[in-house]
Design a protein around this motif. Sequence first.
Motif, short mmCIF file in Angstrom:
data_model
loop_
_atom_site.label_atom_id
_atom_site.label_comp_id
_atom_site.label_asym_id
_atom_site.label_seq_id
_atom_site.Cartn_x
_atom_site.Cartn_y
_atom_site.Cartn_z
N UNK A 46 1.42 -39.17 -15.96
CA UNK A 46 2.02 -40.30 -15.38
C UNK A 46 1.65 -40.46 -13.65
N UNK A 47 1.56 -39.31 -13.25
CA UNK A 47 1.47 -39.15 -11.81
C UNK A 47 -0.30 -39.72 -11.73
N UNK A 48 -1.31 -39.25 -12.39
CA UNK A 48 -2.86 -39.71 -12.51
C UNK A 48 -2.69 -41.20 -12.81
N UNK A 49 -2.05 -41.71 -13.86
CA UNK A 49 -2.19 -43.10 -13.80
C UNK A 49 -1.52 -43.74 -12.67
N UNK A 50 -0.18 -43.47 -12.47
CA UNK A 50 0.09 -44.22 -11.34
C UNK A 50 -0.54 -44.10 -9.99
N UNK A 51 -1.37 -43.15 -9.88
CA UNK A 51 -2.08 -42.89 -8.40
C UNK A 51 -3.57 -44.01 -8.86
N UNK A 52 -3.87 -43.89 -9.80
CA UNK A 52 -5.24 -44.70 -10.07
C UNK A 52 -4.91 -46.27 -10.47
N UNK A 53 -3.76 -46.41 -11.04
CA UNK A 53 -3.77 -47.87 -11.63
C UNK A 53 -2.31 -48.59 -11.21
N UNK A 54 -1.91 -48.32 -10.35
CA UNK A 54 -0.66 -49.11 -9.97
C UNK A 54 -0.53 -49.14 -8.32
#
Length: 286
Positions: free
Chosen positions: A46-54
Amino acid sequence: MQTNILNLQNKLPLTCSRTGNCCFGKIIYLNPWEVFHLAKEKKLTSREFRDSYSDFGGIRLKFDGKKGYKDQQACSQYTANFGCSVHLGRPLACRLYPLGRQLQSEQVHYMYQGDEFPCLEPCPDVVNLEHLNIGDYLSGQMTEAFEKAQDAYLDLMQNIADLAFELLLDTGLAESGDKQTLALWRKMGAELPEVLAERIGQEWLDCLMIPDISEKDPIAFVSKHNNLILSKAQEIFGTLQSHQELHEASVLIMSIALHLARGLGANPKELSEFWVDIAKNNGAQE
């Protein structure tokens, strides 16, 4: 703009023509359950997605892809000549599109905005495809779990705001003559999301948007998240004594509630004004 309220039996041109035009130039807000499912489909944390795509700590999906329909940028998850790269994990707004959804007094309403059905301009071929009633469309889009999560997060948002009320009204802070707290509540409702995110800080943004929870059931997921947030608040704020400390804590917690509200599609300005009025009716001053 005209709002067209629908019932589950209404039939509309809801069969997708797969042009992908709806994946350009939108604003898609996210709740933590949706971030979790997007990350899972992307095979990221979730952290990786949050940081890259939001943006703004996780509450808004990035639309920074290549330009397409009407020279607008594509969703960060859109792949040309393929479509959505995270289709099974897509958020509720995408599952519902072109419909909107509103919960009022525990009653759910579906609707669309405008004089013309939203799909007709970008995808005129839909008129030649099968028309579906609203109930069948929602079932096919598998919205149920995401709707449950959305509604549960609305309750969690109120629980967080209630904690801000307690810090103001039940600790002697309001009785002390404090006028700073409500003034900041109101100010925060009108702040830009990036300003509010900075006010909250990374530690609380992480707790709010990427909790370490992996429940498959949306109600259980949100319930555990609720307990996590309230436990963290109790741990940090349970021993506060000075009026200044209580003021700062109430402002911080209210900022978290307002930030989550934006991610849920609510209007932070209207909410902050509503909550300020409630606090004033209970003895707080501004």
